[in-house]
Design a protein around this motif. Structure first.
Motif, PDB file in Angstrom:
ATOM      1  N   GLY A 154     -28.539  19.521  20.949  1.00 44.47           N
ATOM      2  CA  GLY A 154     -28.161  19.774  19.356  1.00 44.47           C
ATOM      3  C   GLY A 154     -29.356  20.091  18.940  1.00 44.47           C
ATOM      4  N   VAL A 155     -29.352  20.382  17.511  1.00 50.19           N
ATOM      5  CA  VAL A 155     -30.468  20.762  16.766  1.00 50.19           C
ATOM      6  C   VAL A 155     -30.763  20.049  15.631  1.00 50.19           C
ATOM      7  CG1 VAL A 155     -29.300  22.577  15.708  1.00 50.19           C
ATOM      8  CG2 VAL A 155     -31.852  22.785  15.559  1.00 50.19           C
ATOM      9  N   VAL A 156     -32.088  19.426  15.405  1.00 48.30           N
ATOM     10  CA  VAL A 156     -32.213  18.470  14.424  1.00 48.30           C
ATOM     11  C   VAL A 156     -31.909  19.149  13.313  1.00 48.30           C
ATOM     12  CG1 VAL A 156     -34.117  17.012  13.328  1.00 48.30           C
ATOM     13  CG2 VAL A 156     -33.912  17.192  15.897  1.00 48.30           C
ATOM     14  N   CYS A 157     -31.158  18.704  12.341  1.00 45.24           N
ATOM     15  CA  CYS A 157     -30.830  19.338  11.087  1.00 45.24           C
ATOM     16  C   CYS A 157     -31.130  18.699   9.917  1.00 45.24           C
ATOM     17  CB  CYS A 157     -29.253  19.633  11.123  1.00 45.24           C
ATOM     18  SG  CYS A 157     -28.424  18.160  11.307  1.00 45.24           S
ATOM     19  N   ALA A 158     -31.673  17.349   9.962  1.00 48.24           N
ATOM     20  CA  ALA A 158     -32.276  16.545   8.933  1.00 48.24           C
ATOM     21  C   ALA A 158     -33.050  15.348   9.371  1.00 48.24           C
ATOM     22  CB  ALA A 158     -31.199  15.984   7.884  1.00 48.24           C
ATOM     23  N   THR A 159     -33.967  14.817   8.677  1.00 52.49           N
ATOM     24  CA  THR A 159     -34.712  13.596   8.914  1.00 52.49           C
ATOM     25  C   THR A 159     -33.937  12.400   8.292  1.00 52.49           C
ATOM     26  OG1 THR A 159     -35.967  14.002   7.353  1.00 52.49           O
ATOM     27  CG2 THR A 159     -37.038  14.691   9.249  1.00 52.49           C
ATOM     28  N   THR A 160     -34.351  11.261   8.890  1.00 59.16           N
ATOM     29  CA  THR A 160     -33.667  10.037   8.244  1.00 59.16           C
ATOM     30  C   THR A 160     -34.816   8.928   8.015  1.00 59.16           C
ATOM     31  OG1 THR A 160     -33.461   8.835  10.304  1.00 59.16           O
ATOM     32  CG2 THR A 160     -31.475  10.342   9.834  1.00 59.16           C
ATOM     33  N   ALA A 161     -34.443   7.954   7.611  1.00 55.80           N
ATOM     34  CA  ALA A 161     -35.756   6.988   7.409  1.00 55.80           C
ATOM     35  C   ALA A 161     -36.344   6.545   8.833  1.00 55.80           C
ATOM     36  CB  ALA A 161     -35.002   5.629   6.864  1.00 55.80           C
ATOM     37  N   GLU A 162     -35.538   6.730   9.794  1.00 56.48           N
ATOM     38  CA  GLU A 162     -36.123   6.573  11.160  1.00 56.48           C
ATOM     39  C   GLU A 162     -36.667   7.896  11.932  1.00 56.48           C
ATOM     40  OE1 GLU A 162     -33.580   3.931  13.605  1.00 56.48           O
ATOM     41  OE2 GLU A 162     -32.859   3.184  12.041  1.00 56.48           O
ATOM     42  N   LEU A 163     -38.230   7.663  12.030  1.00 57.46           N
ATOM     43  CA  LEU A 163     -38.680   8.916  12.681  1.00 57.46           C
ATOM     44  C   LEU A 163     -38.270   9.430  14.018  1.00 57.46           C
ATOM     45  CD1 LEU A 163     -42.436   8.218  12.241  1.00 57.46           C
ATOM     46  CD2 LEU A 163     -41.007   9.927  10.858  1.00 57.46           C
TER      47      LEU A 163
END
Ligand code: FE2
Ligand code: FE2
Length: 439
Positions: free
Chosen positions: A382-391
Motif C-alpha cells: 500500500g501507499v502511506v496516505c496519512a501519518t498517525t500519532a505513532e511514527l
C-alpha cells in the motif's frame, strides 16, 4: 438500552472466543449461548431489530447506543471496515448464526470480501446485511475530484513560477502577485488535507525539474511550519521564501553544464539581490535565498564570518531543500525512498542541518512519510496516505493484496489498529506505480 449493550458485548466476546478457542471449548460454547440469549431478549416481541452505523456511531434503529463499553466502538469499527451499514437480526437467530457472524466479522476486511456472501455461504438466514458500498463509491469520486483540483492548483503554480523566472531573466524584477496568491491556495489546502498536498510533492517533471523542485520544497517547508505552529502570516512568508529560494538560478541555462555549475555557486547571492529589490517583500525572503545552502557547522556557501547566524526560515528551507533533493527522482533514477531520505536527514542533523528543526520535520512527515510505498507483514502493498500519532504505524491505502493482485477498490487501513506491520519500503518504480495517482 442495557440489553443492546449486552448484545454488542456478547458479540464481541463471541468474536474473541472464535479467535481463541476451538468450537468444542466450553468458553466458546458459552459465548455463543450468551449471544443467542441476548438476541432472544432483544427480539422478544417477535419483531426483530436492526443494528446500524452512521458516522462511526452504532445505533439500534434510530436510537444511538451510547456506551463507554469498548465492545460498542469495536463493533462499529469492524462494521465500517467491512463496509457493513446495518445488521438486521431475525427472531429465529440461533447458535449456528451466532457462530457464523462471529467468524465472518473476524475475517480480514478487504475490497473482495463481502460479509453478506460469507454469511450466505454459511447458511445464515437470520441476519440481513446492509452494505455501505455506495458511500464508498461517492467518497472515491469525491477524492478523485479533489485530486484533479489540487493538480490544477499545482499546474497553476508551475505556470505562475515560470512567469516569475522569465521576469527575473528579462528584467531582474519579478511580479510576485500571482505566485503569492497560489501559495495561499496551497496553504489552505494543506490545512484541510495535508496528505493530498504532500502526495503531490512526489510529482516531478524532467523538463521543468527546477519549477517542480521549488514547489515541492515549499510544500515540505510549509509542512514543517505548520508543525512548528507558525501564524498564517509566518506561513505565507515562509511559503514564498521557500518557493523563491532558487530564484537566482533563473538567469542561467541549467541545461548547459557550465552554466549549471556557475548557477549552483552564484544563485544564493543573485537570488538575494533580486529579492532585495522588491520593496514589499519581507526581508526573510531575501535571507532565505541567500542562506539556504549555509550549513550549521560553517560548511556550504556563500562564505561568511564564523559567528554568522542564519534566519530560522533559512534553516527550515535548507531541510526541505535537502529532503526534496534526496528523494527527487532525477534522470538517473537514483532517488532515495522517503524513509531513507528521512534516515539521511537524521545523519545530517546537528552537522549541516538544524537538529531541533530536523526532528520536528521528521515528526511532521513521519518515519514513513505520505507517499511511501510499503510492503506489509502479510505481503500486501500500500501507499502511506496519512501519518498517525505513532511514527511507525501510519495510515495506508492498500493497492495490492497479499498475492500481488492489484485491488480494484483500494482500502484504507490504520496500522495503529491493524495487526499487520510494515515489513519494508518498496521502490514505486519497481511496481510501475505513480504514487501521486493514489493519494
Ligand atoms: Fe539552492
Ligand atoms: Fe533548491
Amino acid at each position: 438500552m442495557s440489553a443492546l449493550v449486552d448484545l454488542v458485548t456478547s458479540l464481541s466476546t463471541a468474536r474473541r472466543a472464535a479467535q481463541l478457542y476451538p468450537p468444542v471449548h466450553p468458553s466458546y460454547r458459552e459465548a455463543m449461548d450468551t449471544m443467542v440469549a441476548t438476541v432472544a431478549s432483544c427480539t422478544a416481541d417477535g419483531t426483530g431489530f436492526v443494528l446500524n452505523i452512521h458516522e462511526g456511531r452504532l445505533y439500534a434503529g434510530s436510537q444511538v447506543i451510547s456506551s463507554d463499553a469498548p465492545a460498542v466502538a469495536s463493533l462499529a469499527k469492524s462494521m465500517e471496515s467491512h463496509r457493513v451499514e446495518s445488521l438486521a437480526f431475525d427472531p429465529a437467530f440461533a447458535a449456528p448464526d451466532a457462530l457464523a457472524l462471529a467468524e465472518v466479522l473476524n475475517l480480514r476486511a478487504s475490497a473482495s470480501l463481502s460479509i453478506e456472501e460469507e454469511l450466505a455461504a454459511r447458511g445464515v438466514t437470520a441476519i440481513a446485511v446492509g452494505v455501505l458500498a455506495d458511500d464508498d463509491h461517492a467518497q472515491r469520486a469525491e477524492r478523485e475530484e479533489r485530486r484533479e483540483q489540487d493538480r490544477a492548483l499545482y499546474r497553476q503554480l508551475v505556470a505562475a513560477l515560470r512567469v516569475v523566472q522569465r521576469d527575473v531573466a528579462a528584467t531582474g524584477s519579478p511580479n510576485l502577485d500571482q505566485a503569492e496568491q497560489m501559495v495561499g491556495g496551497i496553504m489552505s489546502r494543506l490545512l484541510e488535507d495535508d496528505a493530498a498536498i504532500l502526495g503531490m510533492a512526489s510529482l516531478n517533471a524532467h523538463s521543468e525539474g527546477a519549477l517542480f523542485h521549488s514547489i515541492n520544497v515549499m510544500i515540505y517547508a510549509l509542512t514543517l511550519g505548520l508543525g512548528l505552529g507558525l501564524s498564517e502570516d509566518g506561513l505565507t512568508c515562509l511559503g514564498i521564501a521557500a518557493l523563491l529560494h532558487d530564484v537566482g538560478k533563473s538567469a542561467f541555462d541549467l541545461d548547459d553544464p557550465e552554466q549549471a555549475q556557475a548557477a549552483e555557486a552564484l544563485h544564493p547571492k543573485l537570488g538575494a539581490e533580486v529579492l532585495a529589490r522588491l520593496e514589499d517583500e519581507d526581508p526573510a525572503t531575501m535571507l532565505v535565498a541567500f542562506e539556504h545552502h549555509m550549513g550549521m557547522d560553517g560548511s556550504g556557501w556563500p562564505d561568511r564570518a564564523p559567528d554568522y547566524i542564519t534566519h530560522p526560515y533559512s534553516r527550515m528551507v535548507a531541510i526541505a531543500n535537502r529532503y526534496e533533493n534526496l528523494t527527487k527522482r532525477g534522470d538517473t533514477g537514483s532517488a532515495l525512498t522517503p524513509d531513507r531520505g528521512i534516515q539521511q536527514l537524521i545523519r545530517e542533523a546537528g552537522r549541516t542541518l538544524d537538529p531541533t528543526l530536523t526532528r520536528l520535520f521528521i515528526k511532521s512527515l513521519g518515519v514513513f512519510p505520505v507517499g511511501c510505498v510499503v510492503r506489509l507483514s502479510d505481503q500486501s502493498v500500500g501507499v502511506v496516505c496519512a501519518t498517525t500519532a505513532e511514527l511507525l504505524a501510519p495510515r495506508a491505502r492498500l493497492l495490492f493484496d497479499e498475492h500481488g493482485t492489484e485491488l480494484e477498490d483500494p482500502v484504507d487501513i490504520d496500522l495503529t489498529e491493524d495487526p499487520r506491520t510494515i515489513l519494508e519500503v518498496v521502490d514505486p518504480e519497481a511496481l510501475d506505480l505513480l504514487v501521486a495517482d493514489h493519494l
